[in-house]
Scaffold this active site. Structure first.
Site, PDB file in Angstrom:
ATOM      1  CE1 TYR A 144      -3.630  -2.510   0.767  1.00  0.00           C
ATOM      2  CE2 TYR A 144      -4.651  -0.362   1.052  1.00  0.00           C
ATOM      3  CZ  TYR A 144      -4.765  -1.714   0.855  1.00  0.00           C
ATOM      4  OH  TYR A 144      -6.007  -2.262   0.728  1.00  0.00           O
ATOM      5  CE  LYS A 193       1.419 -17.638  -2.358  1.00  0.00           C
ATOM      6  NZ  LYS A 193       0.460 -18.761  -2.473  1.00  0.00           N
ATOM      7  CG  ASP A 225      -2.572 -20.113  -1.084  1.00  0.00           C
ATOM      8  OD1 ASP A 225      -2.122 -20.151   0.080  1.00  0.00           O
ATOM      9  OD2 ASP A 225      -2.012 -20.677  -2.037  1.00  0.00           O
ATOM     10  CG  ASP A 249      -8.226  -4.365   1.375  1.00  0.00           C
ATOM     11  OD1 ASP A 249      -9.169  -3.815   1.963  1.00  0.00           O
ATOM     12  OD2 ASP A 249      -8.112  -4.388   0.130  1.00  0.00           O
ATOM     13  CG  ASP A 253     -13.903  -6.227   2.128  1.00  0.00           C
ATOM     14  OD1 ASP A 253     -13.939  -5.643   3.229  1.00  0.00           O
ATOM     15  OD2 ASP A 253     -14.204  -5.669   1.053  1.00  0.00           O
TER      16      ASP A 253
HETATM   17  C1  IPM Z   1     -10.491  -0.699   3.720  1.00  0.00           C
HETATM   18  C2  IPM Z   1     -10.686  -0.107   2.363  1.00  0.00           C
HETATM   19  C3  IPM Z   1      -9.487   0.771   2.028  1.00  0.00           C
HETATM   20  C4  IPM Z   1      -8.258  -0.122   2.059  1.00  0.00           C
HETATM   21  C5  IPM Z   1      -9.610   1.516   0.679  1.00  0.00           C
HETATM   22  C6  IPM Z   1     -10.837   2.409   0.688  1.00  0.00           C
HETATM   23  C7  IPM Z   1      -8.388   2.300   0.328  1.00  0.00           C
HETATM   24  O1  IPM Z   1     -10.877  -1.092   1.415  1.00  0.00           O
HETATM   25  O2  IPM Z   1     -10.446   0.061   4.695  1.00  0.00           O
HETATM   26  O3  IPM Z   1     -10.386  -1.923   3.816  1.00  0.00           O
HETATM   27  O4  IPM Z   1      -7.933  -0.775   1.063  1.00  0.00           O
HETATM   28  O5  IPM Z   1      -7.602  -0.167   3.096  1.00  0.00           O
HETATM   29 MG    MG Z   2     -11.029  -3.046   2.204  1.00  0.00          MG
END
Ligand code: IPM
Ligand code: MG
Length: 360
Positions: A144, A193, A225, A249, A253
């Protein structure tokens, strides 16, 4: 207790759900005899409209002078991503916020509420006695924040993104994960990884070293993975998952859909000094903004995390969490978690139901 809270609603559904979280905080202040000062600031597209910047200096200063930051969400419709207002909006606002205050540890709890069991996309026997995972994601390093570059080589368009970690960055977030596991089920899964990446080899090495400081915690290493697969196959095996920025990240999710909706999940970003910002795990959801139907629970629970983590107000945080749980048990459902039974409610009505149970 008197606390100053930097309130940054942002874009999309941010302002709608933030308004409800503030009402819940007011109710808590009233019930428990505290005073919360809400210092409103602009961020994201909303800040761009007013100042031409996504994270203007006045907002930075406002955050600096506050005891904690309550963040909504930023970003606009994908279809409009090339407009000035939305171009790099997330990078310029939420990523800048994280970097400015060195919020290196992102805490993302994921749990399946018993009352919402039917909303979980997994079969009941996979949910078992319940899913209760906390992700600890490194937040200001990795691919990042390394150099991002576009160039042309041999007539071909090329790009590189540099992933980088030093041992201190890894050790710091690892310590936070172990400390968290200590007050939970005492298991840490470190995800990397290491069969391919140098950053992951370093990660594994350092996490293993830090584990020696926490002899009562069980540490396991898992490849990313495989972890993606295990989160779906057997999520009950996890307690605390600690991982690098990009993996965190994605995995957080994936796990975030287990409760049934992103609209239920709070998160915290903390730095080494204990300063923190709190935001819903979901995004600005521009597709449903302005309709009053967004689920305010993620923002409300983010406020609860703030009370507990930044202010040490454990009873107050628990009061909010229990009021939310009771609201769900009593069948209140915003559109995202509604499936034919229960009572379909608006953003405002959901918060009203939480506040009523908080007072009871
Ligand atoms: C999160 C979001 C952010 C990230 C984006 C909006 C840059 O997806 O907080 O997980 O990737 O960290
Ligand atoms: Mg995110």
């Amino acid at each position: 207790m008197h606390k100053k809270i930097a309130v940054l609603p942002g874009d999309g559904i941010g302002p709608e759900v933030m308004a409800e979280a503030l009402r819940v905080l007011q109710a808590v202040a009233h019930e428990f005899g505290h005073y919360f000062e809400f210092a409103q600031g602009l961020v994201g597209g909303a800040a761009y409209d007013a100042t031409g910047e996504h994270f203007p200096a006045v907002t930075v200063e406002l955050c600096r002078s506050s005891d904690a930051i309550l963040f909504g969400s930023v970003g606009g419709p994908v279809a409009e991503a090339s407009q000035d207002k939305w171009r790099n909006c997330e990078a310029n606002s939420v990523l800048a916020l994280r970097k400015t205050f060195s919020f290196n540890a992102n805490i993302r709890p994921v749990r399946v509420y018993e009352s919402l069991r039917e909303m979980c996309p997994l079969r009941s026997e996979v949910i078992g006695d319940g899913i209760d995972i906390v992700f600890v994601r490194e937040l200001i390093g990795d691919i990042y924040f390394g150099e991002h570059k576009r160039f042309v080589e041999n007539g071909l368009r090329c790009a590189t993104d540099v992933a980088e970690y030093n041992e201190e960055q890894v050790a710091s977030v690892a310590r936070q994960a172990f400390a968290l596991a200590q007050v939970r089920r005492k298991k840490v899964t470190s995800v990397d990884k290491a069969n391919v990446l140098s950053t992951s080899k370093l990660w594994r090495e350092v996490v293993t070293e830090v584990a020696a400081e926490f002899p009562e915690i069980e540490l396991e290493h898992m490849l990313v993975d495989n972890c993606a697969m295990q989160i779906i196959k057997k999520p009950t095996q996890f307690d605390v998952i600690v991982t690098a920025n990009l993996f965190g990240d994605i995995l957080s999710d994936a796990a975030a859909i287990l409760p049934g909706s992103l609209g239920l999940l709070p998160s915290a970003g903390l730095n080494a000094e204990g300063f923190g910002y709190y935001e819903p795990s979901g995004g600005s959801a521009p597709d449903i903004m302005g309709q009053g139907i967004a689920n305010p629970i993620a923002q409300i629970l983010s406020a609860a995390m703030m009370l507990k983590t930044s202010f040490g107000l454990v009873r107050e945080a628990m009061a909010i969490e229990q009021a939310v749980e009771k609201t769900l048990v009593d069948g209140f459902r915003t559109a995202d978690i509604y499936n034919d039974n229960g009572r379909k409610v608006t953003t405002r009505e959901m918060a009203d139901a939480v506040i009523a149970r908080l007072r009871a």
